[in-house]
Design an enzyme around this catalytic site. Structure first.
Site, PDB file in Angstrom:
ATOM      1  N   CYS A  72      -8.869  28.325   3.431  1.00  0.00           N
ATOM      2  CA  CYS A  72      -9.216  29.675   2.974  1.00  0.00           C
ATOM      3  C   CYS A  72     -10.116  29.726   1.741  1.00  0.00           C
ATOM      4  CB  CYS A  72      -7.946  30.466   2.694  1.00  0.00           C
ATOM      5  SG  CYS A  72      -7.112  31.045   4.185  1.00  0.00           S
ATOM      6  N   HIS A 126      -9.815  34.546  -1.828  1.00  0.00           N
ATOM      7  CA  HIS A 126      -8.540  33.879  -1.564  1.00  0.00           C
ATOM      8  C   HIS A 126      -7.405  34.654  -2.218  1.00  0.00           C
ATOM      9  CE1 HIS A 126      -5.771  30.826  -0.476  1.00  0.00           C
ATOM     10  NE2 HIS A 126      -5.460  30.532  -1.720  1.00  0.00           N
TER      11      HIS A 126
END
Length: 489
Positions: A72, A126
């Site tokens: 991610c 994130h």
């Protein structure tokens, strides 16, 4: 002669249509998915995705789009800054990119600086275990449901919670506070993504009369596999594809990882039975259809506001995913299944609606593409290039290769060393994927992989020891060395 005529015809068609940049799009809807495999999430797979299918028919589908690192934070940070992981020095989830480059430009921040109202709904940057929550300076208002944990996505309902009908994985592990697989008869808004869609619809009504960059980040189909029951009911488990768990022949051990995201810590880890694996796959497909329904709500709101035909729409996924193939679950590898991502771009009044392209493109290309389509000045120092030539002509090719990298250990910030021991660097050409695993300190090659996609799309045989085409391998090595120069860091 035929080639010349085709080229001449293409040139005439391009000359007859104004370049897309001239449109100067004043509205951008930027939709992100988490852990979505492109061949399962749209493009005619067995997944039930009517809204993504409709979106694909409005724009251009990029069938060979690749992330820069398949996890991610590095992937999202790379795309949103237009810089590769090596340019940022960022390879882990736990470090915010501003800790490394405090003044770096971001795509939404750049749009905000050039007159756009930039709003964030859901997971865009994130979402957790970084010191800075999201990236407040990139947005015109506080972010919504952007900084949380997938394992905290407990269903929120009034009254008694309906029973969980997904029971096979109960003894495998929990995913934070949530069962790894959860099938409950609850409304969409019980989980994160239903609330993200509702807020996106609300914000769209708020910003509709001004230039806007609206980023909508959905949390699915990322684990846990906990979509509402009606999306599980769209599938018969026995009719879903059975995936091959075999590791590629002759692949080095370093290419793999212990799948801790799904299976838990190595110590005490249980391997799923065939029935448990089937339940997880079923839950993943349910998550895709749940995501698709939320996309449909946002698109319906855009149409209701009368903006559907005048808005630049981008749909993107941060990386791919394994569902047991290669003996792997989740991401964190350099294999094709992790590196390849979904990408659909719908310019206003698209000249090639419903087209698809096999042009090799990368996620660092999105920043300059969006600014070009909006008539916004190019941000300085980006690593990507504009994809407008491919939108003008889906047969155009703008890159020889796409690049992905991933370190070992897979989560180096969780180790005593705190940084990678080995970096895997990978190049994807039209026919090959070639990967070198290099010592992070010395640059020496400790292992390599070569997959011939002309014969082996599933990457089931590493042929680096006996390449079928020595010249093609040499070209791949040259391209890899151009992007990742060998030697010490």
């Amino acid at each position: 002669m035929m080639i010349f005529r085709a080229a001449a015809l293409g040139a005439i068609l391009l000359l007859s249509a104004p370049p897309l940049r001239a449109a100067g799009c004043s509205r951008v809807l930027f939709i992100m998915a988490d852990d979505l495999r492109p061949e399962l999430g749209c493009y005619g797979s067995v997944a039930v995705t009517p809204h993504l299918d409709a979106l694909a028919k409005r724009g251009v589908v990029f069938r060979r789009a690749y992330c820069q690192q398949a996890v991610c934070n590095p992937s999202r940070s790379s795309m949103l800054t237009g810089l590769r992981p090596d340019s940022l020095g960022l390879y882990v989830n736990g470090t915010h990119f501003r800790e490394l480059k405090p003044e770096v430009n971001t795509l939404p921040g750049w749009m905000k600086a050039h007159g756009y109202t930039a709003r964030c709904v859901g997971k865009i940057f994130h979402n957790w275990h970084t010191k800075e929550h999201g990236d407040p300076r990139s947005w015109s208002a506080p972010e919504f449901l952007h900084y949380a944990n997938h394992g905290d996505d407990v269903p929120q309902v009034s009254g008694a919670l309906p029973p969980n009908e997904a029971t096979l994985c109960g003894d495998l592990r929990h995913y934070g506070k949530v069962p790894l697989c959860e099938c409950r008869d609850v409304p969409d808004e019980a989980y994160f993504d239903g609330r993200v869609a509702a807020e996106a619809v609300r914000v769209l009504g708020e910003v509709k009369d001004r230039p806007f960059f609206l980023a909508v980040g959905f949390w699915k189909p990322h684990a846990p596999f906990n979509a509402p029951k009606k999306y599980w009911d769209m599938y018969e488990r026995g009719r879903l594809p059975v995936l091959n768990p075999a590791r590629p022949a002759a692949a080095p051990e370093i290419a793999f990882h212990p799948s801790t995201e799904i299976l838990g810590p190595v110590q005490g880890q249980k391997q799923p039975t065939a029935e448990q694996a089937a339940e997880m796959r079923h839950g993943y497909f349910a998550g895709i259809s749940y995501l698709d329904a939320q996309v449909g709500k946002v698109m319906a709101a855009l149409e209701k506001q009368g903006l559907l035909d005048s808005t630049l729409i981008v749909f993107w996924g941060d990386h791919g995913y394994h569902l047991g193939e290669h003996s792997l679950w989740a991401k964190t590898s350099n294999f094709e299944l992790d590196a390849r991502v979904p990408l659909i771009i719908v310019p206003p009044q698209a000249g090639h609606a419903g087209a698809s392209t096999d042009a090799l493109v990368e996620m660092v290309d999105l920043f300059p593409t969006i600014t070009a389509l909006c008539g916004v000045p190019d941000a300085p120092g980006l690593d990507g290039v504009s994809l407008v030539p491919v939108l003008d002509d889906p047969k155009a090719r703008i890159k020889e290769a796409a690049y992905t990298q991933f370190p070992r250990p897979a989560y180096p910030d969780r180790t005593p060393r705190g940084r990678p021991e080995v970096m895997g660097v990978s190049v994807r050409t039209p026919m090959l994927r070639y990967t070198e695993w290099r010592d992070f300190d010395t640059g020496s090659v400790v292992a390599s992989e070569l997959y011939d996609h002309s014969k082996d799309e599933a990457e089931l045989s590493n042929v680096s020891a006996s390449p079928p085409d020595a010249a093609a391998l040499e070209q791949a090595r040259r391209l890899l060395s151009r992007q990742f120069p060998p030697g010490k860091r």
